[in-house]
Write an enzyme that holds these catalytic residues in place. Structure first.
Site, PDB file in Angstrom:
ATOM      1  N   ARG A  60       0.824  -1.209   0.035  1.00  0.00           N
ATOM      2  CA  ARG A  60      -0.031   0.001   0.159  1.00  0.00           C
ATOM      3  C   ARG A  60       0.755   1.294  -0.017  1.00  0.00           C
ATOM      4  O   ARG A  60       0.206   2.231   0.154  1.00  0.00           O
ATOM      5  CB  ARG A  60      -1.068   0.015   1.168  1.00  0.00           C
ATOM      6  CG  ARG A  60      -2.035  -1.122   1.138  1.00  0.00           C
ATOM      7  CD  ARG A  60      -2.886  -0.950   2.011  1.00  0.00           C
ATOM      8  NE  ARG A  60      -2.845  -1.243   3.501  1.00  0.00           N
ATOM      9  CZ  ARG A  60      -3.488  -1.202   4.677  1.00  0.00           C
ATOM     10  NH1 ARG A  60      -4.595  -0.994   4.426  1.00  0.00           N
ATOM     11  NH2 ARG A  60      -3.027  -1.447   5.732  1.00  0.00           N
ATOM     12  N   ASP A  61       2.131   1.276  -0.134  1.00  0.00           N
ATOM     13  CA  ASP A  61       2.916   2.444  -0.133  1.00  0.00           C
ATOM     14  C   ASP A  61       4.021   2.376  -1.246  1.00  0.00           C
ATOM     15  O   ASP A  61       5.129   2.388  -0.946  1.00  0.00           O
ATOM     16  CB  ASP A  61       3.622   2.470   1.258  1.00  0.00           C
ATOM     17  CG  ASP A  61       4.049   4.150   1.665  1.00  0.00           C
ATOM     18  OD1 ASP A  61       3.735   4.922   0.890  1.00  0.00           O
ATOM     19  OD2 ASP A  61       5.104   4.066   2.285  1.00  0.00           O
ATOM     20  N   LEU A  62       3.386   2.211  -2.430  1.00  0.00           N
ATOM     21  CA  LEU A  62       4.196   2.103  -3.485  1.00  0.00           C
ATOM     22  C   LEU A  62       4.704   3.468  -4.034  1.00  0.00           C
ATOM     23  O   LEU A  62       3.957   4.499  -4.249  1.00  0.00           O
ATOM     24  CB  LEU A  62       3.380   1.612  -4.792  1.00  0.00           C
ATOM     25  CG  LEU A  62       4.032   1.472  -6.003  1.00  0.00           C
ATOM     26  CD1 LEU A  62       5.230   0.373  -6.043  1.00  0.00           C
ATOM     27  CD2 LEU A  62       3.088   0.998  -7.134  1.00  0.00           C
TER      28      LEU A  62
END
Length: 223
Positions: A60-62
């Site tokens: 979720r933290d690309l």
């Protein structure tokens, strides 16, 4: 891998450089298109592999800081503290509040999709939200990650963010500027445009026929 009675420790390769390190050292020396697509292809392969797991895995933290250069020259996705395989749909206020806190905790604003900002009914993979016209839309969070990929591609191309990290309205409207330099092909500009569409329905889906990996211009320019 080291296994003890109570813990499992994975010893992974040391990657000393990230995309951000490389960008900072290049100064004004922008990447050629082939270099851009090489980095982007490796990231897409990683995201595709995660989304094809059962259950699908969401990183979720690309962002550029989480893309590392391996010793073999390939680019690798890291920072799996933010991953989730949660497929629950949250409707109760307390559940929604917790999940919204998770979005704030595990994602970076400059890479968030519009539906992550104005979310009414939160699901890691499927969100139901109210848009600005108060019309309910059904979205899929796989498109959320495609939006993040678009933000990443823009950063690699232009060494800057597509959206100001402080401007939610800019993200909601899909309002970004196309710099005059460096010059890239219409195909790569179209790819950025498609992935940064404000409506998730207008974005491609990385899990459907691998559209981000098999588009002819990527294979042609990397060939």
């Amino acid at each position: 891998m080291i296994i003890t009675m109570s813990i499992v420790i994975y010893v992974m390769e040391l990657c000393e450089k990230s995309v951000v390190n490389v960008l900072e050292r290049r100064g004004a020396g922008y990447f050629e298109e082939k270099q851009v697509l090489t980095i982007f292809r490796d990231v897409c392969n990683a995201v595709f592999a995660m989304h094809c797991q059962s259950p699908p895995v969401a990183q979720r933290d690309l962002k550029a800081e989480n893309i590392l250069l391996g010793a073999d020259g390939s680019w690798k996705l890291c920072d799996f503290d933010s991953i989730s395989t949660n497929h629950n749909c949250f409707e109760r206020p307390e559940e929604m509040g917790i999940e919204k806190d998770n979005i704030r905790k595990y994602t970076t604003l400059a890479y968030r999709a519009p539906e992550e900002i104005i979310s009414e009914k939160v699901d890691i993979w499927e969100n139901e939200r109210l848009n600005l016209d108060l019309i309910r839309l059904r979205t899929d969070a796989k498109f959320v990650f495609v939006h993040a990929l678009g933000c990443l591609l823009y950063r690699i191309c232009y060494f800057k963010y597509a959206f100001d990290g402080e401007s939610k309205l800019q993200i909601l409207n899909g309002n970004y500027r196309k710099p005059s330099l460096p010059k890239y092909s219409a195909a790569i500009l179209d790819l950025i445009r498609d992935m940064l569409q404000a409506s998730p329905d207008d974005r491609p889906d990385i899990t459907q026929a691998r559209p981000l990996l098999d588009w002819p211009f990527i294979s042609m320019n990397l060939g």
